[in-house]
Design a protein around this motif. Sequence first.
Motif, mmCIF file in Angstrom:
data_model
loop_
_atom_site.group_PDB
_atom_site.id
_atom_site.type_symbol
_atom_site.label_atom_id
_atom_site.label_comp_id
_atom_site.label_asym_id
_atom_site.label_seq_id
_atom_site.Cartn_x
_atom_site.Cartn_y
_atom_site.Cartn_z
ATOM 1 N N TYR A 13 -4.205 0.998 7.259
ATOM 2 C CA TYR A 13 -3.502 0.229 6.425
ATOM 3 C C TYR A 13 -1.870 0.092 7.144
ATOM 4 C CZ TYR A 13 -7.189 0.157 3.288
ATOM 5 O OH TYR A 13 -8.418 -0.024 2.507
ATOM 6 N N VAL A 49 0.900 -1.217 0.118
ATOM 7 C CA VAL A 49 -0.096 -0.019 -0.030
ATOM 8 C C VAL A 49 1.003 1.143 0.203
ATOM 9 C CG1 VAL A 49 -1.744 1.507 1.335
ATOM 10 C CG2 VAL A 49 -1.651 -1.149 1.349
ATOM 11 N N CYS A 103 0.494 2.159 7.224
ATOM 12 C CA CYS A 103 1.507 2.648 6.583
ATOM 13 C C CYS A 103 2.535 3.836 7.359
ATOM 14 C CB CYS A 103 0.821 3.528 5.351
ATOM 15 S SG CYS A 103 0.035 2.734 4.261
#
Length: 100
Positions: free
Chosen positions: A47, A18, A49
């Motif tokens: 996600y 991602v 990140c």
Amino acid sequence: MNYHNYAIYILTNKARTVLYIGVTNDLSIRLQQHIEGYNAFSFTSKYNCFYLVHFEHFQYVDDAIAREKELKGWSREKKNSLIETDNKDWRFLNDEVIQK
């Protein structure tokens, strides 16, 4: 005229599946905010990140915002190529940026 420091940055998750693109006036602080879950409902929190793989500095905020918008319009393949231009192995660059 005062010198200003803005950055666009690309984060990824541990599996590198991602990408998140953002803009900030303090990359070190912004990375810490992402890592600490500054906004629990954000894309980066959802996600995971937190890993910096690319960043670019700008003197003017308008240039940084324009570059952020440009990159967000790119295909994943083109974003990958950009990252690999300076970071072939997709190393996580957090330690190079976060001030301890």
